[in-house]
Design an enzyme around this catalytic site. Structure first.
Site, PDB file in Angstrom:
ATOM      1  N   ASP A 185       0.915  -1.173  -0.228  1.00  0.00           N
ATOM      2  CA  ASP A 185       0.113   0.056   0.033  1.00  0.00           C
ATOM      3  C   ASP A 185       1.042   1.319   0.025  1.00  0.00           C
ATOM      4  O   ASP A 185       1.873   1.175   0.241  1.00  0.00           O
ATOM      5  CB  ASP A 185      -0.987  -0.123   1.138  1.00  0.00           C
ATOM      6  CG  ASP A 185      -0.188  -0.718   2.483  1.00  0.00           C
ATOM      7  OD1 ASP A 185       0.936  -0.631   2.480  1.00  0.00           O
ATOM      8  OD2 ASP A 185      -1.112  -0.942   3.513  1.00  0.00           O
ATOM      9  N   ASN A 244      -7.513  -3.063  13.889  1.00  0.00           N
ATOM     10  CA  ASN A 244      -9.139  -3.288  13.551  1.00  0.00           C
ATOM     11  C   ASN A 244      -9.274  -4.669  12.628  1.00  0.00           C
ATOM     12  O   ASN A 244     -10.149  -4.855  12.012  1.00  0.00           O
ATOM     13  CB  ASN A 244      -9.900  -2.253  13.151  1.00  0.00           C
ATOM     14  CG  ASN A 244      -9.024  -1.847  11.604  1.00  0.00           C
ATOM     15  OD1 ASN A 244      -8.003  -2.357  11.050  1.00  0.00           O
ATOM     16  ND2 ASN A 244      -9.445  -0.711  11.159  1.00  0.00           N
ATOM     17  N   HIS A 285      -7.192  -5.179   9.974  1.00  0.00           N
ATOM     18  CA  HIS A 285      -6.942  -4.687   8.558  1.00  0.00           C
ATOM     19  C   HIS A 285      -5.891  -5.490   8.166  1.00  0.00           C
ATOM     20  O   HIS A 285      -4.937  -5.549   8.925  1.00  0.00           O
ATOM     21  CB  HIS A 285      -7.203  -3.307   8.301  1.00  0.00           C
ATOM     22  CG  HIS A 285      -5.867  -2.488   8.552  1.00  0.00           C
ATOM     23  ND1 HIS A 285      -6.091  -1.182   8.974  1.00  0.00           N
ATOM     24  CD2 HIS A 285      -4.594  -2.814   8.725  1.00  0.00           C
ATOM     25  CE1 HIS A 285      -4.772  -0.606   9.328  1.00  0.00           C
ATOM     26  NE2 HIS A 285      -4.005  -1.644   9.182  1.00  0.00           N
ATOM     27  N   GLU A 296      -9.644  -2.210   5.079  1.00  0.00           N
ATOM     28  CA  GLU A 296     -10.381  -1.784   6.283  1.00  0.00           C
ATOM     29  C   GLU A 296     -11.500  -2.602   6.358  1.00  0.00           C
ATOM     30  O   GLU A 296     -12.060  -2.910   5.455  1.00  0.00           O
ATOM     31  CB  GLU A 296     -10.705  -0.375   6.276  1.00  0.00           C
ATOM     32  CG  GLU A 296      -9.475   0.536   6.122  1.00  0.00           C
ATOM     33  CD  GLU A 296      -8.756   0.782   7.442  1.00  0.00           C
ATOM     34  OE1 GLU A 296      -8.648  -0.155   8.143  1.00  0.00           O
ATOM     35  OE2 GLU A 296      -8.220   1.679   7.681  1.00  0.00           O
TER      36      GLU A 296
HETATM   37  C1  F6R Z   1       1.328  -1.552   6.117  1.00  0.00           C
HETATM   38  C2  F6R Z   1       0.177  -2.292   6.250  1.00  0.00           C
HETATM   39  C3  F6R Z   1      -0.892  -2.325   7.329  1.00  0.00           C
HETATM   40  C4  F6R Z   1      -0.041  -2.582   8.823  1.00  0.00           C
HETATM   41  C5  F6R Z   1      -0.840  -2.847  10.088  1.00  0.00           C
HETATM   42  C6  F6R Z   1      -0.100  -2.952  11.294  1.00  0.00           C
HETATM   43  O1  F6R Z   1       1.904  -1.696   4.893  1.00  0.00           O
HETATM   44  O2  F6R Z   1      -0.233  -2.863   5.243  1.00  0.00           O
HETATM   45  O3  F6R Z   1      -1.682  -3.322   7.193  1.00  0.00           O
HETATM   46  O4  F6R Z   1       0.437  -3.934   8.431  1.00  0.00           O
HETATM   47  O5  F6R Z   1      -1.501  -1.511  10.032  1.00  0.00           O
HETATM   48  O6  F6R Z   1       0.799  -1.895  11.282  1.00  0.00           O
HETATM   49  P1  F6R Z   1       2.047  -1.874  12.394  1.00  0.00           P
HETATM   50  O7  F6R Z   1       2.745  -2.944  12.217  1.00  0.00           O
HETATM   51  O8  F6R Z   1       2.559  -0.666  12.570  1.00  0.00           O
HETATM   52  O9  F6R Z   1       1.371  -2.183  13.825  1.00  0.00           O
END
Ligand code: F6R
Length: 242
Positions: free
Chosen positions: A67, A136, A138, A143
């Protein structure tokens, strides 16, 4: 599904790096699907260390990131392209032309997502997808919603995601409200998926994702349907495991 229980974040990172490293050694021209955020930082650090020792060669590897924030340039320190360059690509012998992140500067969502779908398709498919888990549920920036989005699309970030990412920006106003993300179908088409999770704050969502009902309300729950998922989580993240 294989679950590796790690002692702590450092141990989780080393275990995940071992799996990525094995992938690159077994298939030097593999396609790695990569993530940003705090979860994979230690994994990248470990891989850089092994690269410096001469143990891994990334010269034939292709990477496709999950992303990117819509509206942020590669030079913006909060962009995921900047994150990947500074935390990983700049320190290994990967050919940057073979590292892909959605184009945050393309403001036409249709063009940006179409181009990224082409890139994924032309890569021949992701061999190993590294994933973190959002609070959440994701994955990527898919989302919670009413349906699983299939391919790359533009998302309105959930308020909880904006708040979670707030720590990287000077103020909440500066956190982009939209992002481009690989879709669930593209993630599920990866041959192998490695989900890394650390910390007690993710314990409940991890348990629900992998033991609860499969629903777009908890996007990571779809991983239950993939036939080659490795979860590497630390003790704290597995503390509510049922
Ligand atoms: C980032 C991504 C997100 C993160 C998720 C967890 O490229 O795709 O899905 O993996 O938000 O984020 P952290 O690792 O910062 O807790």
């Amino acid at each position: 599904m294989i679950i590796y229980k790690a002692e702590d974040y450092k141990d989780m990172s080393r275990k995940a790096a071992n799996i990525l490293s094995a992938q690159v050694i077994m298939k030097p021209n593999c396609v790695l699907g990569l993530a940003t955020g705090s979860s994979p930082l230690g994994t990248y650090k470990q891989l850089i260390e092994w690269y410096n020792k001469g143990d891994i060669d990334f010269s034939h590897v292709t990477t496709i990131n999950l992303d990117e924030y819509k509206g942020l340039s590669p030079e913006n320190e909060q962009s995921y392209r900047f994150f990947m360059n500074t935390n990983f690509f700049d320190h290994i012998n990967i050919d940057k032309k073979r590292t892909f992140v959605p184009d945050g500067l393309e403001m036409d969502s249709e063009i940006a997502t179409k181009n990224y779908n082409e890139i994924i398709k032309n890569s021949g498919g992701v061999d190993l997808q590294l994933l973190g888990l959002g609070h959440n549920g994701h994955i990527g920036f898919n989302e919670p919603g009413e349906q699983f989005e299939r391919e790359t699309h533009c998302v309105n970030l959930a308020q909880t995601t904006i708040e979670a990412n707030r720590r990287f920006f000077e103020s909440e106003d500066q956190v982009p409200k939209q992002a481009y993300t690989m879709g669930i179908k593209s993630i599920m088409q990866a041959k192998k998926i490695v989900l890394i999770v650390s910390g007690e704050d993710k314990a409940e969502i991890l348990d629900r994702a992998l033991n609860g009902p499969i629903t777009p309300e908890l996007p990571a729950s779809i991983l239950q349907l993939h036939n080659d998922v490795i979860v590497v989580a630390d003790k704290a993240a597995l503390s509510k495991w049922s």
